[in-house]
Design a protein around this motif. Structure first.
Motif, PDB file in Angstrom:
ATOM      1  N   PHE A   1      -5.581  -3.862   4.114  1.00  0.00           N
ATOM      2  CA  PHE A   1      -6.476  -3.074   3.238  1.00  0.00           C
ATOM      3  C   PHE A   1      -7.270  -3.969   2.296  1.00  0.00           C
ATOM      4  O   PHE A   1      -8.471  -3.799   2.110  1.00  0.00           O
ATOM      5  CB  PHE A   1      -5.624  -2.085   2.440  1.00  0.00           C
TER       6      PHE A   1
ATOM      7  N   THR B   1       0.866  -1.165   0.000  1.00  0.00           N
ATOM      8  CA  THR B   1       0.000   0.000   0.000  1.00  0.00           C
ATOM      9  C   THR B   1       0.916   1.231   0.000  1.00  0.00           C
ATOM     10  O   THR B   1       2.090   1.131  -0.346  1.00  0.00           O
ATOM     11  CB  THR B   1      -0.936  -0.014   1.214  1.00  0.00           C
TER      12      THR B   1
ATOM     13  N   ASP C   1      -0.079  -4.543   2.899  1.00  0.00           N
ATOM     14  CA  ASP C   1      -1.058  -3.458   2.924  1.00  0.00           C
ATOM     15  C   ASP C   1      -1.765  -3.257   4.260  1.00  0.00           C
ATOM     16  O   ASP C   1      -2.754  -2.550   4.330  1.00  0.00           O
ATOM     17  CB  ASP C   1      -2.102  -3.699   1.835  1.00  0.00           C
TER      18      ASP C   1
ATOM     19  N   ARG D   1      -8.996   3.056   5.733  1.00  0.00           N
ATOM     20  CA  ARG D   1      -9.291   1.758   5.118  1.00  0.00           C
ATOM     21  C   ARG D   1      -8.222   0.709   5.415  1.00  0.00           C
ATOM     22  O   ARG D   1      -8.322  -0.427   4.963  1.00  0.00           O
ATOM     23  CB  ARG D   1      -9.437   1.946   3.606  1.00  0.00           C
ATOM     24  N   ILE D   2      -7.185   1.088   6.165  1.00  0.00           N
ATOM     25  CA  ILE D   2      -6.093   0.169   6.492  1.00  0.00           C
ATOM     26  C   ILE D   2      -6.257  -0.268   7.946  1.00  0.00           C
ATOM     27  O   ILE D   2      -6.103   0.547   8.858  1.00  0.00           O
ATOM     28  CB  ILE D   2      -4.720   0.841   6.284  1.00  0.00           C
TER      29      ILE D   2
END
Length: 253
Positions: A250, A189, A247, A212-213
């Protein structure tokens, strides 16, 4: 688990003068590999290579090439192979982005993104992967992006280039795997490199992405480098054709 041991192996890392590439080159050298550092800024590359050599006692050398020029990419493949008397590892890290909405993306931006992010790594992997296979094996790691797995606004060309790179990696895994060369991609990410700061440094822009992570933060170059070193090591001997998401969770949402 013991640290990966890459003693005696020889690596080429593109885009190694700063950011993720510099971290990867340093981590490979720390694991015992000799490293060819590629970039465009010869002075910065030399400084980076000397620092890595001093820190780890590693053999390092530098090569410059414009990855938007296919002839320069062909030369880089040959020069990197010759510089260390062969290669066992290729890390295609160099990348570029021109954040813009799809209808604002210029033809020049599209073409440059595809040339640097897709054509150059695909060409290097094809040329050097075949030579590694003839020499007994090796490992290719393409530094892709979460943008190759999930669509992002204002990343029209970038998302397309990274998604295509991941499919190219899978073809390499099929073709070269039987010949002893593994090919994988890592998909971070946002990583807070210089380029990452330019695109995501503003709190107003970063906040929706961070929300969103699940881990609540962006990545660091050293975290990507650790994953790359593992993929290049014998510990990942059965990992071929994988897309490793870095990520923070995510992509599971």
């Amino acid at each position: 688990m013991p640290a990966p041991d890459l003693s005696g192996r020889r690596a080429l890392v593109t885009g190694a003068s700063r950011g993720i590439g510099a971290a990867v080159a340093d981590a490979l050298a720390a694991a015992g590999a000799a490293v060819v550092l590629h970039g465009r800024d010869a002075a910065l590359l030399t400084e980076r290579a000397q620092a890595i050599a001093a820190a780890h006692g590693a053999r390092t050398t530098t090569l410059t090439a414009d990855l938007a020029d296919p002839a320069a990419v062909e030369r880089l493949a040959g020069e990197a192979w010759d510089a260390l008397g062969g290669l066992d590892i290729l890390v295609n890290n160099a990348g570029i982005t021109f954040p813009a909405l799809a209808h604002d993306q210029t033809l020049a931006e599209w073409d440059t993104t595809m040339a640097v992010n897709l054509r150059a790594p695909a060409l290097l992997a094809a040329r050097l992967g075949a030579r590694m296979a003839d020499a007994g094996g090796g490992s290719i790691v393409n530094v892709s992006s979460l943008a190759g797995l999930r669509a992002l606004t204002e990343h029209y060309a970038y998302c397309a280039s990274k998604a295509a790179l991941q499919m190219a990696t899978k073809v390499l895994a099929l073709e070269l795997g039987p010949r002893g060369v593994r090919a994988n991609s890592v998909c971070p990410t946002v990583v807070l490199t210089e380029m990452g700061q330019q695109v995501w440094g503003e709190q107003a822009k970063a906040a929706p992405m961070l929300a969103r992570i699940p881990t609540g933060r962006f990545g660091a170059p050293a975290e990507v480098a650790a994953a790359v070193v593992w993929l290049c090591s014998d510990a990942a001997g059965m990992v071929n054709g994988a897309e490793l998401a870095l990520d923070g969770g995510f992509s599971v949402a």
